[in-house]
Design a protein around this motif. Structure first.
Motif, PDB file in Angstrom:
ATOM      1  N   ALA A 211       0.839  -1.202   0.000  1.00 28.87           N
ATOM      2  CA  ALA A 211       0.000   0.000   0.000  1.00 28.87           C
ATOM      3  C   ALA A 211       0.870   1.246   0.000  1.00 28.87           C
ATOM      4  N   THR A 212       0.320   2.334  -0.515  1.00 29.10           N
ATOM      5  CA  THR A 212       0.998   3.624  -0.421  1.00 29.10           C
ATOM      6  C   THR A 212       0.766   4.206   0.976  1.00 29.10           C
ATOM      7  N   GLN A 213       1.287   5.384   1.242  1.00 32.23           N
ATOM      8  CA  GLN A 213       1.216   5.981   2.573  1.00 32.23           C
ATOM      9  C   GLN A 213      -0.225   6.346   2.919  1.00 32.23           C
ATOM     10  N   PHE A 214      -0.587   6.132   4.172  1.00 36.53           N
ATOM     11  CA  PHE A 214      -1.955   6.402   4.629  1.00 36.53           C
ATOM     12  C   PHE A 214      -2.191   7.903   4.824  1.00 36.53           C
ATOM     13  N   PHE A 215      -3.414   8.342   4.576  1.00 40.42           N
ATOM     14  CA  PHE A 215      -3.793   9.725   4.884  1.00 40.42           C
ATOM     15  C   PHE A 215      -3.461  10.044   6.341  1.00 40.42           C
ATOM     16  N   GLU A 216      -3.679   9.074   7.208  1.00 37.94           N
ATOM     17  CA  GLU A 216      -3.464   9.292   8.646  1.00 37.94           C
ATOM     18  C   GLU A 216      -2.010   9.607   8.980  1.00 37.94           C
ATOM     19  N   PHE A 217      -1.080   9.303   8.059  1.00 38.09           N
ATOM     20  CA  PHE A 217       0.340   9.560   8.311  1.00 38.09           C
ATOM     21  C   PHE A 217       0.835  10.856   7.678  1.00 38.09           C
ATOM     22  N   VAL A 218      -0.053  11.585   6.993  1.00 35.40           N
ATOM     23  CA  VAL A 218       0.378  12.809   6.306  1.00 35.40           C
ATOM     24  C   VAL A 218       0.908  13.844   7.305  1.00 35.40           C
ATOM     25  N   GLU A 219       0.315  13.909   8.475  1.00 41.22           N
ATOM     26  CA  GLU A 219       0.799  14.858   9.479  1.00 41.22           C
ATOM     27  C   GLU A 219       2.246  14.554   9.858  1.00 41.22           C
ATOM     28  N   ALA A 220       2.550  13.273  10.113  1.00 40.12           N
ATOM     29  CA  ALA A 220       3.913  12.892  10.479  1.00 40.12           C
ATOM     30  C   ALA A 220       4.880  13.136   9.324  1.00 40.12           C
ATOM     31  N   ILE A 221       4.435  12.869   8.098  1.00 43.85           N
ATOM     32  CA  ILE A 221       5.281  13.107   6.924  1.00 43.85           C
ATOM     33  C   ILE A 221       5.573  14.601   6.794  1.00 43.85           C
ATOM     34  N   THR A 222       4.543  15.417   6.997  1.00 41.66           N
ATOM     35  CA  THR A 222       4.727  16.867   6.941  1.00 41.66           C
ATOM     36  C   THR A 222       5.710  17.333   8.012  1.00 41.66           C
ATOM     37  N   ASN A 223       5.511  16.855   9.234  1.00 43.08           N
ATOM     38  CA  ASN A 223       6.369  17.274  10.345  1.00 43.08           C
ATOM     39  C   ASN A 223       7.812  16.809  10.181  1.00 43.08           C
ATOM     40  N   SER A 224       8.024  15.767   9.392  1.00 41.72           N
ATOM     41  CA  SER A 224       9.399  15.296   9.168  1.00 41.72           C
ATOM     42  C   SER A 224      10.217  16.325   8.397  1.00 41.72           C
ATOM     43  N   GLY A 225       9.527  17.268   7.738  1.00 40.36           N
ATOM     44  CA  GLY A 225      10.214  18.293   6.969  1.00 40.36           C
ATOM     45  C   GLY A 225      10.315  19.632   7.664  1.00 40.36           C
TER      46      GLY A 225
END
Length: 252
Positions: free
Chosen positions: A130-144
């Motif tokens: 699977a691709t990345q979950f919507f629920e993980f977008v916050e963590a992905i954003t914060n990683s930057g």
């Protein structure tokens, strides 16, 4: 049919357990919380007794390179031994799209090692990437995070609602083993920096997001193929903007 869901109390696992039970299957939510530990082997034999299918959606407690590799290798070997002893007929595992394309990621290397062990086993299997979950977008954003803003790659990403992934997993669990890999992704592709802006806007967060082709993704370098599915993938129906609207309504 008895189906054991490893990681059955988490975000994905609890959803799958509910779906399978609604369809009349005897479903066991197996996790350390219920006395089943795939790393130590505790409770595995008891949980798998009489099971026809195992769905593994467990995840490592630490994403440090060595720890995550040890988790997936040890867990997989213990699970395979218990499945063989119990006569399990189908092993279904959740994985991630693009593992081979991000060798700099310790987590992706560990998931690839897990897949290799599953493929080498004599137990019929189905892998769902699977691709990345919507629920993980916050963590992905914060990683930057970079000062008062964010610096993220403009490479394409194809996120999906976790509920849509669970629907596919539940379907695969009651089907015939494909002895191969199925991919699933969301209906839309976005530049990662644009996705972060959409997420932040939904929160009323006006911090700036800068597109930077040199920005890493949890230690890995991205291009437009890294995080998207192949052409024959299944596509989830939920669009990110609709999911954002529902998520915002639920928290307001």
């Amino acid at each position: 049919m008895k189906i054991v869901v490893i990681g059955g109390n988490g975000l994905i696992g609890s959803n799958i357990v509910s779906r399978l039970r609604l369809n009349g299957h005897q479903t066991v939510a197996a996790s350390p919380r219920t006395g089943v530990n795939t790393v130590t082997g505790q409770g595995l034999a008891e949980a798998l007794a009489g099971a026809q299918v195992v769905v593994d959606v467990s995840n490592a407690p630490s994403f440090e390179d060595r720890a995550v590799l040890e988790f997936f290798e040890t867990s997989s070997r213990n699970l395979q031994a218990a499945e063989a002893a119990a006569g399990v007929e189908h092993h279904v595992a959740l994985s991630v799209v693009g593992l081979e394309r991000l060798p700099d990621s310790g987590y992706f290397r560990a998931k690839l090692a897990q897949e290799t062990l599953i493929k080498a086993s004599k137990i019929p299997y189905t892998l769902l990437r699977a691709t990345q979950f919507f629920e993980f977008v916050e963590a992905i954003t914060n990683s930057g995070v970079d000062g008062n803003g964010f610096r993220l790659s403009p490479a394409l990403i194809q996120p999906i609602a976790s509920d849509d992934v669970c629907a596919v997993l539940a379907d695969l669990a009651v089907g015939t083993p494909v002895n191969g890999t199925v991919e699933v992704g969301g209906p839309d592709r976005f530049p990662l920096d644009e996705l972060a802006r959409k997420f932040l806007a939904s929160r009323g967060d006006k911090r700036e997001v800068i597109a930077d082709i040199r920005a890493g993704y949890f230690g890995a370098k991205l291009d437009d193929r890294s995080l998207v599915t192949d052409a024959d993938a299944r596509i989830g129906p939920t669009r990110f903007q609709n999911w954002l609207s529902r998520a915002s309504a639920a928290t307001s």
